[in-house]
Enzyme design. Structure first.
Site, PDB file in Angstrom:
ATOM      1  N   ASP A 112      73.309  53.929  92.080  1.00  0.00           N
ATOM      2  CA  ASP A 112      74.688  53.562  91.780  1.00  0.00           C
ATOM      3  C   ASP A 112      75.583  54.799  91.773  1.00  0.00           C
ATOM      4  O   ASP A 112      75.124  55.939  91.850  1.00  0.00           O
ATOM      5  CB  ASP A 112      74.787  52.761  90.478  1.00  0.00           C
ATOM      6  CG  ASP A 112      74.345  53.544  89.255  1.00  0.00           C
ATOM      7  OD1 ASP A 112      74.649  54.746  89.164  1.00  0.00           O
ATOM      8  OD2 ASP A 112      73.701  52.955  88.370  1.00  0.00           O
ATOM      9  N   GLN A 113      76.870  54.561  91.672  1.00  0.00           N
ATOM     10  CA  GLN A 113      77.854  55.635  91.818  1.00  0.00           C
ATOM     11  C   GLN A 113      77.639  56.766  90.817  1.00  0.00           C
ATOM     12  O   GLN A 113      77.794  57.944  91.159  1.00  0.00           O
ATOM     13  CB  GLN A 113      79.264  55.063  91.649  1.00  0.00           C
ATOM     14  CG  GLN A 113      80.379  56.068  91.902  1.00  0.00           C
ATOM     15  CD  GLN A 113      81.758  55.449  91.800  1.00  0.00           C
ATOM     16  OE1 GLN A 113      81.911  54.328  91.296  1.00  0.00           O
ATOM     17  NE2 GLN A 113      82.774  56.140  92.280  1.00  0.00           N
TER      18      GLN A 113
END
Length: 214
Positions: A112-113
């Protein structure tokens, strides 16, 4: 009727994707745009069943041949999206590869980011599937900084797992690496990986994730 032969055929869009030329979504767009020909005939049906060993497939008149297989290990920085394009205009991991001169690549799994660390990319769809297939239970090791000082029961709870939104989230192993005054680093091993697995599990345990590195 030779049903075994027909069972091996794939749709045209999937065939182009499995060759490692583009994603299935990109292949569908090319087909709808009339850029793909099969045996000299323009085809606009992404689900047309084809045998890539026998059919002559071209894209804008050029033979659709599998490119040289590429395998990339990227140390993903925090803040990048693991996708080729983002509708919100956020920076993606492919900006790290812009000058590498590589053919089409797809992420093998995701980070994820806010997460960082090892991200594999390849145009070899069979190899990628073998890496991500749940049945392989390939171990993945993470270093996670959490916002509390864990005790033995906390680590045991991570191993036992907790139900979160219909998923049983747990870890294969968990051990403390070091601790500070208010936080600690753990080494976590997963042999499966559900969406935002660790962040959801730690949140369910009442613990914030400060950093997550694979």
């Amino acid at each position: 009727m030779n049903t075994r032969k027909h069972s091996t055929l794939n749709g045209l869009a999937r065939t182009l994707s499995k060759l490692g030329l583009c994603s299935r979504t990109q292949a569908q767009a090319l087909i709808h745009a009339g850029a793909v020909q099969v045996n000299g005939r323009t085809v606009k049906d992404p689900e047309l069943r084809v045998d890539p060993a026998r059919a002559q497939i071209t894209i804008n008149g050029e033979p659709a041949r599998a490119p040289v297989r590429a395998y990339v290990a990227l140390n993903k920085p925090r803040g990048l999206i693991t996708t080729r394009a983002d509708e919100k205009g956020r920076a993606t991991v492919f900006e790290c590869l812009a000058d590498a001169g590589l053919s089409y690549l797809a992420p093998v799994g995701r980070l994820d980011q806010a997460s960082e660390g090892l991200l594999l990319l390849s145009n070899d769809s069979a190899w990628s599937a073998a890496i991500t297939e749940p049945a392989t239970h390939l171990d993945k090791i993470y270093h996670v900084q959490i916002g509390l000082l864990p005790d033995a029961e906390f680590l045991a709870r991570l191993r036992r797992g907790m139900p979160v939104d219909g998923d049983l989230l747990r870890v294969k192993s968990a051990r403390e690496l070091r601790r500070g005054g208010r936080n600690a680093w753990l080494e976590i091993t997963l042999d499966e990986g559900k969406n935002r697995h660790l962040r959801r599990l730690f949140n369910a345990c009442g613990c914030s994730v400060l950093r997550l590195i694979r």
